[in-house]
Enzyme design. Structure first.
Site, PDB file in Angstrom:
ATOM      1  N   HIS A 212       0.858  -1.190   0.000  1.00  0.00           N
ATOM      2  CA  HIS A 212       0.000   0.000   0.000  1.00  0.00           C
ATOM      3  C   HIS A 212       0.895   1.241   0.000  1.00  0.00           C
ATOM      4  CE1 HIS A 212      -2.789   3.112   1.220  1.00  0.00           C
ATOM      5  NE2 HIS A 212      -3.759   2.315   0.761  1.00  0.00           N
TER       6      HIS A 212
ATOM      7  N   GLU B 108      -3.901   1.956  -7.409  1.00  0.00           N
ATOM      8  CA  GLU B 108      -4.270   3.097  -6.566  1.00  0.00           C
ATOM      9  C   GLU B 108      -3.292   4.245  -6.802  1.00  0.00           C
ATOM     10  OE1 GLU B 108      -6.633   1.857  -2.848  1.00  0.00           O
ATOM     11  OE2 GLU B 108      -4.519   1.592  -2.383  1.00  0.00           O
TER      12      GLU B 108
END
Ligand code: PGA
Length: 254
Positions: free
Chosen positions: A99, A169
């Protein structure tokens, strides 16, 4: 172009909520969303201390619990991190890896590759997060995403890639309210499929679900999902609001 894979609606609670009781309440609300939309596969990445508490509440086949990150070794002198066997024994079936908020604390593609290797050995499903810091006119951001994918899977077999999930993302979109256009998301989805096809073969590429994440909301979810061809979402802020999360599920199911 609509995907034929089961749509995935994944949430990422990040450093929320503050207490186990609140986490259980939020999870019960998420469970209602899963019950209402059985055609979606739902999963939430919860803070490590809440993993077993919420996992014990899940009886739905379509609601999984994920870790937000893991360390690449299983035991030893490593203060402050958690291992694959630990999160698995607490009920996690998936884990986010790479992430951007973890990468921002110094995580490299090489460390991510070690984590993916450990996740594979421990039989968790990796959700590899990739995405550029910013977009440039020359399209260098595509190279960033290519290296994030190839370097992450450097230590594992094609079979592991095939059972992985990739969440695109863009960092500039996370928590900002800004998203790429539906066309830009579709272009990146097709690009990631091309990278997978060229490096691991068409059969592997076909199996990998590709999610979009970054400021997904009740307002934009329907259009992004139905117009970009992504297989689902990784939702941050809106996964903390059961009403919004439920609306996103509804828009995906329409
Ligand atoms: P956001 O976060 O939906 O709040 O932008 C997405 C993520 O970081 O996974």
């Amino acid at each position: 172009m609509q995907s034929i894979k089961k749509p995935l609606l994944f949430g990422n609670w990040k450093l929320n909520p503050p207490t186990l009781n609140e986490a259980k309440t939020l999870f019960r609300d998420t469970k209602k969303v899963a019950q209402k939309y059985p055609d979606l596969q739902i999963a939430v990445a919860v803070p490590t201390p809440f993993l077993s508490g919420v996992a014990s509440l899940s009886v739905n086949n379509n609601l999984a619990v994920m870790a937000q990150d893991v360390w690449h070794t299983s035991t030893g002198a490593e203060t402050g991190v958690v291992s694959v066997p630990m999160v698995k024994s607490c009920g996690a079936s998936h884990t986010l890896i790479g992430h951007s908020e973890v990468r921002a604390r110094g995580e490299t593609n090489e460390q991510i590759a070690k984590k993916i290797y450990a996740v594979d050995k421990g039989k968790l499903t990796p959700v590899l997060c990739v995405g550029e810091q910013a977009r440039d006119d020359e399209g260098q951001f595509y190279n960033t995403v290519t290296s994030q994918i190839i370097e992450a899977f450097a230590k594992v077999s094609k079979a592991t890639v095939a059972r992985s999930i990739i969440a695109y993302e863009p960092v500039w979109s996370i928590g900002t309210g800004h998203t790429p256009s539906e066309v830009e998301i579709e272009e990146m989805k097709l690009f990631i499929e091309k990278v997978l096809t060229e490096n691991y073969g068409r059969n592997v590429a076909k199996k990998v679900s590709i999610l979009y994440g970054g400021s997904v909301s009740a307002q934009n979810a329907g259009a992004i999902f139905h117009n970009s061809g992504v297989d689902g979402f990784l939702v941050g802020g809106a996964s903390l609001r059961p009403d919004n999360f439920s609306t996103i599920a509804k828009k995906m199911s329409e």
